[in-house]
Design an enzyme around this catalytic site. Structure first.
Site, mmCIF file in Angstrom:
data_model
loop_
_atom_site.group_PDB
_atom_site.id
_atom_site.type_symbol
_atom_site.label_atom_id
_atom_site.label_comp_id
_atom_site.label_asym_id
_atom_site.label_seq_id
_atom_site.Cartn_x
_atom_site.Cartn_y
_atom_site.Cartn_z
ATOM 1 N N TYR A 29 12.645 -15.132 16.436
ATOM 2 C CA TYR A 29 13.107 -16.516 16.501
ATOM 3 C C TYR A 29 13.094 -17.080 15.079
ATOM 4 O O TYR A 29 12.465 -18.095 14.774
ATOM 5 C CB TYR A 29 12.246 -17.370 17.447
ATOM 6 C CG TYR A 29 13.052 -18.481 18.078
ATOM 7 C CD1 TYR A 29 14.053 -18.179 19.007
ATOM 8 C CD2 TYR A 29 12.864 -19.818 17.735
ATOM 9 C CE1 TYR A 29 14.819 -19.189 19.578
ATOM 10 C CE2 TYR A 29 13.621 -20.822 18.302
ATOM 11 C CZ TYR A 29 14.597 -20.505 19.221
ATOM 12 O OH TYR A 29 15.359 -21.500 19.782
ATOM 13 N N HIS A 34 10.809 -17.724 7.659
ATOM 14 C CA HIS A 34 10.848 -16.253 7.671
ATOM 15 C C HIS A 34 11.799 -15.740 6.594
ATOM 16 O O HIS A 34 11.517 -14.740 5.917
ATOM 17 C CB HIS A 34 11.368 -15.735 9.014
ATOM 18 C CG HIS A 34 10.528 -16.099 10.202
ATOM 19 N ND1 HIS A 34 10.925 -17.011 11.142
ATOM 20 C CD2 HIS A 34 9.310 -15.649 10.611
ATOM 21 C CE1 HIS A 34 9.998 -17.105 12.085
ATOM 22 N NE2 HIS A 34 9.006 -16.295 11.783
#
Ligand code: AMP
Length: 277
Positions: A29, A34
């Protein structure tokens, strides 16, 4: 970009790679937080491996494992754009076959903060990260400062168990109002989303007071707690000012000090931190 789903194939592929590997473990997700790790890995490593694995063993029985958001197709599209070489996406059965019975546990630094609020959490984290390191054999692995205690714990595991890789810390990525980017932000309704900025406001208040000369951690914590409690949707789990390496609570700020907090906004538990000094 190669997508690998089994441990056997990942190990085979890794054996054929002579160059240094940069590795980014994630639970998917994916968001800009990230991607900051992925971009850093891409800039520093000839080969980049990203794992997507929602690790069941790091969730408590009352936690959000079953609801944890996922969108693998979107994740893969984002990683393709970042020119990732390999995505390792094992199933839970692949990582934890029925006969699985070995665990990696780090002492002391796992006992407080997140470890105290989430019993067993770090045992799950260190076990899965050790497994991923053994499977991927990275030269460097990238972790976000957002999860400050996780970084302390993983660095300790790598040092204590003489693991042969470097751990790289990547700064926290925030939304424009200061809220830390997190896959769990998706649980917040619009009203809660607005209220969630209180975590960042409390941390910036601590930073401001400290830069004005306040070193007494009781006073700093008190001001942070008062601010958070002025937000009706917020419930404090902990507010901590600790030594950034040992995580021992401090009476007086001695840099580098980790100011960290966990606060529930409605039913969503959020964490954040800043380092003083
Ligand atoms: P997760 O998918 O939540 O397990 O996170 C995977 C990695 O990304 C961990 O090393 C996190 O610390 C890092 N990460 C997640 N969100 C952020 C963020 N907003 N800024 C920096 N790193 C992050």
């Amino acid at each position: 970009m190669k997508v690998v789903e089994t441990i056997g194939e990942m190990k085979r592929v890794r054996l054929e790679l002579a160059e240094p590997v940069g590795f980014v473990p994630t639970m998917g997700y994916l968001h800009e937080g990230h991607l900051a790790l992925v971009r850093r890995a891409r800039a520093e490593s000839p080969l980049v491996v990203v794992s997507i694995f929602v690790n069941p063993t790091q969730f408590g029985p009352q936690e959000d494992f079953d609801e944890y958001p996922h969108d693998p197709q979107h994740d893969l599209a984002l990683l393709e754009k970042e020119r990732v070489d390999i995505v390792f996406m094992p199933s839970a059965a692949e990582m934890y076959p029925p006969q699985f019975s070995s665990w990696v546990e780090v002492g002391k630094v796992t006992e407080r903060l997140e470890g105290a609020s989430r019993p067993g959490h770090f045992k799950g984290v260190t076990t899965v990260v050790a497994k991923l390191f053994n499977i991927v054999q990275p030269t460097r692995a990238y972790f976000g400062q957002k999860d400050a205690q996780q970084l302390v714990v993983i660095k300790k595991m790598v040092a204590d168990l003489n693991m042969n890789l470097e751990i790289v810390t990547v700064p926290t990525v925030r939304e424009s109002d200061g809220l830390v980017m997190s896959s769990r932000n998706t649980y917040l309704n619009p009203e809660e989303r607005k209220a969630a900025v209180v975590l960042y406001q409390a941390l910036t208040l601590a930073q401001k007071l400290w830069s004005q000369g306040e070193k007494d951690t009781d006073k700093l914590r008190r001001q942070m707690i008062d601010l958070i409690q002025s937000e009706p949707l917020a419930t404090i789990d902990y507010v901590s000012i600790a030594d950034a390496e040992t995580l021992d609570e401090l009476d007086t700020v001695t840099p580098p000090a980790l100011v960290s907090l966990a606060v529930k906004i409605g039913s969503t538990r959020l964490i954040d931190n800043v380092v003083l000094g």
